[in-house]
Design a protein around this motif. Structure first.
Motif, PDB file in Angstrom:
ATOM      1  N   ALA A  40      15.535  21.387 -20.103  1.00 57.28           N
ATOM      2  CA  ALA A  40      16.304  20.953 -21.268  1.00 57.28           C
ATOM      3  C   ALA A  40      16.628  19.463 -21.178  1.00 57.28           C
ATOM      4  O   ALA A  40      16.658  18.761 -22.197  1.00 57.28           O
ATOM      5  N   ALA A  41      16.860  18.985 -19.982  1.00 58.48           N
ATOM      6  CA  ALA A  41      17.161  17.569 -19.799  1.00 58.48           C
ATOM      7  C   ALA A  41      15.984  16.702 -20.229  1.00 58.48           C
ATOM      8  O   ALA A  41      16.159  15.656 -20.873  1.00 58.48           O
ATOM      9  N   GLU A  42      14.772  17.112 -19.886  1.00 58.99           N
ATOM     10  CA  GLU A  42      13.582  16.351 -20.269  1.00 58.99           C
ATOM     11  C   GLU A  42      13.373  16.403 -21.785  1.00 58.99           C
ATOM     12  O   GLU A  42      13.009  15.399 -22.408  1.00 58.99           O
ATOM     13  N   VAL A  43      13.606  17.568 -22.392  1.00 55.97           N
ATOM     14  CA  VAL A  43      13.494  17.668 -23.842  1.00 55.97           C
ATOM     15  C   VAL A  43      14.507  16.748 -24.518  1.00 55.97           C
ATOM     16  O   VAL A  43      14.185  16.065 -25.497  1.00 55.97           O
ATOM     17  N   GLY A  59      -1.147  19.282 -33.716  1.00 59.90           N
ATOM     18  CA  GLY A  59      -0.200  18.189 -33.857  1.00 59.90           C
ATOM     19  C   GLY A  59       0.846  18.483 -34.914  1.00 59.90           C
ATOM     20  O   GLY A  59       0.917  19.580 -35.471  1.00 59.90           O
ATOM     21  N   MET A  60       1.653  17.456 -35.203  1.00 65.18           N
ATOM     22  CA  MET A  60       2.722  17.596 -36.204  1.00 65.18           C
ATOM     23  C   MET A  60       2.568  16.519 -37.262  1.00 65.18           C
ATOM     24  O   MET A  60       2.077  15.415 -36.995  1.00 65.18           O
ATOM     25  N   VAL A  61       3.039  16.848 -38.468  1.00 65.78           N
ATOM     26  CA  VAL A  61       3.086  15.880 -39.566  1.00 65.78           C
ATOM     27  C   VAL A  61       4.528  15.801 -40.048  1.00 65.78           C
ATOM     28  O   VAL A  61       5.088  16.805 -40.503  1.00 65.78           O
ATOM     29  N   HIS A  62       5.130  14.636 -39.935  1.00 68.93           N
ATOM     30  CA  HIS A  62       6.518  14.456 -40.357  1.00 68.93           C
ATOM     31  C   HIS A  62       6.602  14.359 -41.879  1.00 68.93           C
ATOM     32  O   HIS A  62       5.687  13.826 -42.534  1.00 68.93           O
ATOM     33  N   PHE A  63       7.710  14.847 -42.429  1.00 75.03           N
ATOM     34  CA  PHE A  63       7.806  14.907 -43.892  1.00 75.03           C
ATOM     35  C   PHE A  63       7.783  13.510 -44.514  1.00 75.03           C
ATOM     36  O   PHE A  63       7.252  13.316 -45.611  1.00 75.03           O
ATOM     37  N   GLN A  64       8.330  12.513 -43.809  1.00 80.70           N
ATOM     38  CA  GLN A  64       8.304  11.156 -44.362  1.00 80.70           C
ATOM     39  C   GLN A  64       6.865  10.646 -44.482  1.00 80.70           C
ATOM     40  O   GLN A  64       6.528   9.927 -45.419  1.00 80.70           O
ATOM     41  N   ARG A  65       6.038  11.039 -43.521  1.00 79.51           N
ATOM     42  CA  ARG A  65       4.632  10.639 -43.574  1.00 79.51           C
ATOM     43  C   ARG A  65       3.937  11.318 -44.756  1.00 79.51           C
ATOM     44  O   ARG A  65       3.102  10.704 -45.435  1.00 79.51           O
ATOM     45  N   MET A  66       4.286  12.576 -45.018  1.00 77.45           N
ATOM     46  CA  MET A  66       3.702  13.266 -46.167  1.00 77.45           C
ATOM     47  C   MET A  66       4.048  12.566 -47.472  1.00 77.45           C
ATOM     48  O   MET A  66       3.239  12.523 -48.404  1.00 77.45           O
ATOM     49  N   LEU A  67       5.258  12.010 -47.553  1.00 74.89           N
ATOM     50  CA  LEU A  67       5.680  11.338 -48.782  1.00 74.89           C
ATOM     51  C   LEU A  67       4.870  10.074 -49.073  1.00 74.89           C
ATOM     52  O   LEU A  67       4.855   9.594 -50.210  1.00 74.89           O
ATOM     53  N   ARG A  68       4.196   9.556 -48.057  1.00 74.91           N
ATOM     54  CA  ARG A  68       3.449   8.307 -48.237  1.00 74.91           C
ATOM     55  C   ARG A  68       2.004   8.550 -48.693  1.00 74.91           C
ATOM     56  O   ARG A  68       1.267   7.599 -48.919  1.00 74.91           O
ATOM     57  N   ALA A 100      15.645  11.842 -27.701  1.00 71.54           N
ATOM     58  CA  ALA A 100      16.406  10.597 -27.805  1.00 71.54           C
ATOM     59  C   ALA A 100      15.490   9.373 -27.754  1.00 71.54           C
ATOM     60  O   ALA A 100      15.680   8.414 -28.507  1.00 71.54           O
ATOM     61  N   SER A 101      14.497   9.399 -26.874  1.00 75.98           N
ATOM     62  CA  SER A 101      13.628   8.238 -26.685  1.00 75.98           C
ATOM     63  C   SER A 101      12.785   7.942 -27.921  1.00 75.98           C
ATOM     64  O   SER A 101      12.544   6.788 -28.258  1.00 75.98           O
ATOM     65  N   TYR A 102      12.336   8.981 -28.605  1.00 73.46           N
ATOM     66  CA  TYR A 102      11.421   8.788 -29.731  1.00 73.46           C
ATOM     67  C   TYR A 102      12.065   9.066 -31.091  1.00 73.46           C
ATOM     68  O   TYR A 102      11.378   9.161 -32.098  1.00 73.46           O
ATOM     69  N   ASN A 103      13.400   9.169 -31.089  1.00 74.28           N
ATOM     70  CA  ASN A 103      14.148   9.362 -32.340  1.00 74.28           C
ATOM     71  C   ASN A 103      13.625  10.554 -33.144  1.00 74.28           C
ATOM     72  O   ASN A 103      13.389  10.469 -34.349  1.00 74.28           O
ATOM     73  N   LEU A 104      13.440  11.672 -32.450  1.00 75.29           N
ATOM     74  CA  LEU A 104      12.909  12.877 -33.081  1.00 75.29           C
ATOM     75  C   LEU A 104      14.023  13.871 -33.377  1.00 75.29           C
ATOM     76  O   LEU A 104      15.093  13.835 -32.749  1.00 75.29           O
ATOM     77  N   VAL A 105      13.766  14.774 -34.317  1.00 71.87           N
ATOM     78  CA  VAL A 105      14.697  15.875 -34.562  1.00 71.87           C
ATOM     79  C   VAL A 105      14.113  17.204 -34.100  1.00 71.87           C
ATOM     80  O   VAL A 105      14.800  18.219 -34.094  1.00 71.87           O
ATOM     81  N   THR A 127      14.665  22.066 -31.652  1.00 71.77           N
ATOM     82  CA  THR A 127      15.257  21.127 -32.605  1.00 71.77           C
ATOM     83  C   THR A 127      16.489  20.476 -32.010  1.00 71.77           C
ATOM     84  O   THR A 127      17.043  20.940 -31.007  1.00 71.77           O
ATOM     85  N   ILE A 128      16.933  19.429 -32.650  1.00 72.36           N
ATOM     86  CA  ILE A 128      18.062  18.659 -32.139  1.00 72.36           C
ATOM     87  C   ILE A 128      19.329  19.511 -32.058  1.00 72.36           C
ATOM     88  O   ILE A 128      20.141  19.353 -31.144  1.00 72.36           O
ATOM     89  N   ASP A 129      19.501  20.459 -32.994  1.00 67.72           N
ATOM     90  CA  ASP A 129      20.699  21.301 -32.943  1.00 67.72           C
ATOM     91  C   ASP A 129      20.640  22.266 -31.770  1.00 67.72           C
ATOM     92  O   ASP A 129      21.677  22.621 -31.193  1.00 67.72           O
ATOM     93  N   ASP A 130      19.414  22.698 -31.379  1.00 70.33           N
ATOM     94  CA  ASP A 130      19.281  23.532 -30.183  1.00 70.33           C
ATOM     95  C   ASP A 130      19.753  22.772 -28.946  1.00 70.33           C
ATOM     96  O   ASP A 130      20.446  23.328 -28.086  1.00 70.33           O
ATOM     97  N   ILE A 131      19.368  21.512 -28.862  1.00 67.14           N
ATOM     98  CA  ILE A 131      19.756  20.689 -27.714  1.00 67.14           C
ATOM     99  C   ILE A 131      21.261  20.428 -27.723  1.00 67.14           C
ATOM    100  O   ILE A 131      21.924  20.473 -26.675  1.00 67.14           O
ATOM    101  N   LEU A 132      21.825  20.159 -28.889  1.00 66.99           N
ATOM    102  CA  LEU A 132      23.269  19.923 -28.965  1.00 66.99           C
ATOM    103  C   LEU A 132      24.045  21.163 -28.540  1.00 66.99           C
ATOM    104  O   LEU A 132      25.060  21.064 -27.843  1.00 66.99           O
TER     105      LEU A 132
END
Length: 438
Positions: free
Chosen positions: A364-367, A331-340, A372-377, A393-398
């Motif tokens: 790529a469309a599904e990614v 799984g993944m741990v977001h940095f904001q969660r680590m701060l808590r 976008a749906s889950y506000n992820l980067v 990452t979001i920059d890869d998609i952009l």
């Protein structure tokens, strides 16, 4: 004027303001024209306004230069800058040139140019800061420096001799990679290739990542194979893969053979996937830790300066080994969660249980939809064995979604013309004038 004499190299990156104190853009160069008997006359500045558009600002519209800032009247023509015949850019074309002293004392290299005000709206070149050749064989020795009036030297033009790019590189040393890439693209082609060839491998790698692929290919074409492979080693694997995919097959394969084995393996993996899939878009260098690692360890890794913000937004947790392809993805741990949580908390206990990875063949469309749906980067990518192979990452998609020429296309010209007609561009009030062209 707050300063009667200014050295041009110090103007690179200076903020340009209008009379109200609003930021107009940043100075990128000074434009001069040569005269028969007198020193070159300053005709204006090349200024980068929001949207990375380069525009010409007549020197007559500059009211103050000093203290790291430039003030203008606010009357700026926002047409894209085009250099005219007879105009010379000081930073891009004069710095680094070789001159000979007219008194026969030998050659020197121009390291900076001073411009001086002679009247309202009238500036000209007053002095050159030059460096003579070093007299010692020591690699740490430097030649003596001197100031010279324009009429004390004459420029040396040797057919077939490349113009030194060292001083231009020094003048732009503080620019971010994207800004430096944009600056290089604005140079004449021969000068651009020369400067690119003089950049350190890691700096050139960062700059290439910010350029359109066609320009990347042009620059790589003038590098010898060993140098090209060294630069590719310094690039992010996904960017290196995209660039190699544009090269002729034989050269691309040869460069892969010259690259460091670990880097080449990452690039080969990415090239094995279709470009419009998660595997083709992902980066193979996410932050990976074990479930037993602590919050303190996770935060220490993501605060590294060289880590891209999107990659530092989360830590991937896997079973060993911890290099892609890893052991089973947990799984993944977001940095904001680590701060808590306290520093000693184990990362395995705070994994985001709601985030599902995608497979390397996910479109790529599904990614894009997931991000976008889950506000992820970023979103993790796994293979059929549920091993982590990378993250998108979001920059890869952009990069994928934007037009191929987005890096060189400042903004939609029709929209820009509408903004100009109403007197506004990118948040700045700019009046369009009929006689302010370069």
């Amino acid at each position: 004027m707050s300063a009667a004499r200014v050295f041009v190299a110090r103007l690179a990156g200076c903020t340009v303001f209008d009379p109200a104190g609003d930021r107009v853009g940043k100075a990128r160069d000074v434009l001069v024209v040569y005269r028969r008997n007198d020193p070159p006359r300053v005709v204006g500045l090349v200024v980068e306004i929001p949207g990375k558009r380069r525009v010409f600002v007549s020197i007559g519209r500059v009211t103050s230069i000093g203290a790291g800032q430039i003030l203008t009247t606010g009357l700026i023509n926002v047409r894209r800058f085009e250099q005219r015949g007879g105009e010379v850019r000081v930073i891009a074309e004069i710095l680094g040139r070789t001159v000979d002293f007219r008194d026969g004392s030998g050659p020197a290299t121009i390291e900076d140019v001073a411009i001086e005000q002679s009247g309202a709206g009238e500036w000209s070149v007053s002095q050159l800061f030059v460096r003579r050749p070093k007299t010692s064989a020591s690699p740490f020795a430097k030649g003596a420096t001197a100031f010279a009036a324009w009429n004390q030297v004459q420029e040396r033009v040797t057919k077939g001799q490349a113009q030194s790019a060292e001083q231009l590189i020094a003048a732009y040393s503080e620019l971010k990679p994207a800004d430096l890439a944009n600056t290089l693209l604005d140079l004449p082609e021969q000068r651009r290739l020369e400067v690119a060839g003089e950049l350190p491998d890691d700096r050139l790698a960062d700059v290439l990542e910010e350029m359109p692929e066609s320009d990347q290919v042009d620059i790589l074409a003038v590098l010898d194979d060993d140098r090209a492979a060294d630069v590719l080693d310094q690039m992010e694997p996904d960017d290196a893969a995209d660039l190699i995919a544009q090269l002729p097959g034989d050269r691309g394969e040869h460069l892969l053979e010259l690259m460091e084995p670990d880097e080449a393996d990452d690039v080969r993996l990415l090239l094995s996937y279709a470009p419009d899939t998660a595997g083709g878009l992902m980066t193979t260098e996410p932050v990976i830790l074990s479930a037993d690692a602590t919050v303190a360890e996770g935060l220490a890794l993501i605060r590294k300066q060289e880590l891209a913000p999107a990659l530092g937004a989360a830590v991937c947790i896997t079973l060993p080994p911890y290099e892609p392809p890893t052991g089973r993805f947990l799984g993944m741990v977001h940095f904001q969660r680590m701060l808590r949580y306290p520093p000693h908390e184990r990362l395995g206990t705070i994994i985001d249980q709601t985030l599902e990875p995608v497979t390397a063949n996910t479109s790529a469309a599904e990614v894009s939809r997931i991000l976008a749906s889950y506000n992820l980067v970023s979103v993790p990518v796994v293979d059929d064995g549920y091993r982590l192979v990378g993250v998108v990452t979001i920059d890869d998609i952009l990069d994928y979604l934007l037009p191929d020429d987005w890096r060189s296309h400042d903004e939609d010209d029709d929209l820009h013309d509408k903004q100009v007609a109403t007197g506004t561009t990118a948040g700045n009030t700019v009046k369009r004038v009929s006689n302010g062209t370069s």
